[in-house]
Design a protein around this motif. Structure first.
Motif, PDB file in Angstrom:
ATOM      1  N   ASP A   6      40.077  45.061  14.857  1.00 33.73           N
ATOM      2  CA  ASP A   6      40.635  43.911  13.460  1.00 33.73           C
ATOM      3  C   ASP A   6      40.896  44.935  13.140  1.00 33.73           C
ATOM      4  OD1 ASP A   6      38.755  41.952  11.300  1.00 33.73           O
ATOM      5  OD2 ASP A   6      40.793  42.016  11.799  1.00 33.73           O
ATOM      6  N   LEU A  15      44.452  44.434  11.531  1.00 34.72           N
ATOM      7  CA  LEU A  15      44.331  44.564  10.405  1.00 34.72           C
ATOM      8  C   LEU A  15      42.830  43.039   9.512  1.00 34.72           C
ATOM      9  CD1 LEU A  15      48.112  43.300  10.111  1.00 34.72           C
ATOM     10  CD2 LEU A  15      47.029  44.628   8.902  1.00 34.72           C
ATOM     11  N   ARG A  16      42.327  43.979   8.518  1.00 35.37           N
ATOM     12  CA  ARG A  16      42.025  45.809   8.465  1.00 35.37           C
ATOM     13  C   ARG A  16      40.654  46.090   8.915  1.00 35.37           C
ATOM     14  NH1 ARG A  16      43.633  44.315   2.198  1.00 35.37           N
ATOM     15  NH2 ARG A  16      41.616  43.127   2.917  1.00 35.37           N
ATOM     16  N   ASN A  66      36.526  37.896   9.791  1.00 34.07           N
ATOM     17  CA  ASN A  66      36.631  38.795  10.628  1.00 34.07           C
ATOM     18  C   ASN A  66      35.735  39.607  11.251  1.00 34.07           C
ATOM     19  OD1 ASN A  66      38.282  36.373  10.685  1.00 34.07           O
ATOM     20  ND2 ASN A  66      39.863  37.592  10.020  1.00 34.07           N
ATOM     21  N   GLY A  87      40.988  38.379  15.775  1.00 30.63           N
ATOM     22  CA  GLY A  87      41.737  36.939  15.216  1.00 30.63           C
ATOM     23  C   GLY A  87      41.044  36.952  13.767  1.00 30.63           C
ATOM     24  N   THR A  88      42.019  35.724  13.189  1.00 31.58           N
ATOM     25  CA  THR A  88      41.594  35.075  11.949  1.00 31.58           C
ATOM     26  C   THR A  88      41.147  34.227  12.228  1.00 31.58           C
ATOM     27  OG1 THR A  88      43.740  36.773  11.564  1.00 31.58           O
ATOM     28  CG2 THR A  88      43.172  35.400  10.091  1.00 31.58           C
ATOM     29  N   GLU A 130      48.317  41.271  16.188  1.00 30.60           N
ATOM     30  CA  GLU A 130      48.092  42.598  15.741  1.00 30.60           C
ATOM     31  C   GLU A 130      46.811  43.510  16.172  1.00 30.60           C
ATOM     32  OE1 GLU A 130      47.648  40.383  14.042  1.00 30.60           O
ATOM     33  OE2 GLU A 130      45.740  40.931  12.715  1.00 30.60           O
ATOM     34  N   HIS A 184      49.376  37.320  10.249  1.00 28.07           N
ATOM     35  CA  HIS A 184      48.374  38.493   9.477  1.00 28.07           C
ATOM     36  C   HIS A 184      48.828  39.532   8.786  1.00 28.07           C
ATOM     37  CE1 HIS A 184      43.492  39.625   9.147  1.00 28.07           C
ATOM     38  NE2 HIS A 184      44.319  39.966   7.923  1.00 28.07           N
TER      39      HIS A 184
HETATM   40 MG   LIG Z   1      41.928  40.776  10.733  1.00 25.32          MG
END
Ligand SMILES: [Mg+2]
Ligand SMILES: O=C(O)[C@H](CS(=O)(=O)O)OP(=O)(O)O
Length: 238
Positions: free
Chosen positions: A24, A26-27, A99, A141-142, A149, A194
């Protein structure tokens, strides 16, 4: 060494003999690596704010960290910006994000559970080479939607593995490898949905920090402690 990338499975299956790297970028996993590098002793990923406050009652002195919608949860000590996670020697952190903390909890059945990001890509790759298990990457993922990313984050780690060892890539692992080989992290993170969202929320410095390849020599590993997932800095092979 076989390498695969899974997209948002409800439940992780057949991972009892595999190393699973949760990303993950971000972040949350960047925040976890940064917190451990800043001296934190343990991080408990939790799925809900309610769970975080309940656990805090059981662990005196623990810090509450995390966000909803990218913004620090009211009543928490820290948000989910890795830049906040400094000077944490000996601290325990209870972390709840949108997430990443949920994905980490999904991966508890793995033989080895690792929190990977761009900032600790080389440390994670070196650790995976020493474990010498097949590897499954789990981008967070988001909201279970594809995140560029996280997918590229897997690719940066795969690139480092490929320099040291003959590896067998699934189609999606190959695609992430190619994406990483052809795109610098800062470009990937800045143009991602994101990344743009965080920049618009005022977290441009976070996006810049999360793109710093191989910044930290720390390997966050997960284990079950009295039935609860805890993340610590690996001492094995270090
Ligand atoms: Mg994230
Ligand atoms: O804190 C974050 O960056 C995200 C939430 S949002 O997409 O920015 O709203 O949570 P994470 O679990 O780190 O993806």
């Amino acid at each position: 060494m076989k390498i695969d990338v899974l997209f948002y499975p409800e439940k992780l299956k057949n991972a009892e003999d595999k190393a699973v790297v949760v990303l993950d970028v971000l972040r949350a996993t960047t925040t976890i690596a940064t917190a451990l590098a800043a001296g934190a002793e343990k991080i408990y990923p939790v799925s809900s704010i309610k769970e975080a406050f309940l656990l805090k009652k059981k662990i005196s002195g623990a810090l509450l960290g995390g966000e909803r919608g990218g913004i620090k949860v009211p009543g928490f000590d820290l948000g989910n910006s890795p830049l906040e996670y400094q000077g944490l020697k000996g601290k325990t952190i209870i972390l709840s994000s949108t997430n990443g903390t949920k994905t980490l909890k999904k991966a508890v059945s793995a033989r080895a559970l690792i929190a990977g990001s761009i900032v600790n890509a080389k440390a994670v790759a070196d650790y995976l080479l020493k474990l010498n298990l097949d590897v499954v990457f789990m981008p967070s993922g988001t909201d279970s939607q594809f995140s560029l990313e996280d997918f590229a984050g897997a690719g940066y780690i795969i690139s480092l593995l490929a320099e040291q060892k003959k590896i067998e890539l699934s189609d999606q692992a190959y695609l992430s490898f190619e994406l990483a080989r052809n795109n610098p992290p800062e470009e990937i993170l800045t143009r991602s949905f994101h990344g743009q969202r965080l920049i618009n929320l005022g977290f441009a410095r976070d996006v810049e920090y999360c793109a710093k390849l191989n910044l930290l020599d720390v390997v966050p590993v997960g284990r079950l402690q009295e039935g609860r997932l805890v993340i610590e800095s690996s001492r094995l092979f270090r």
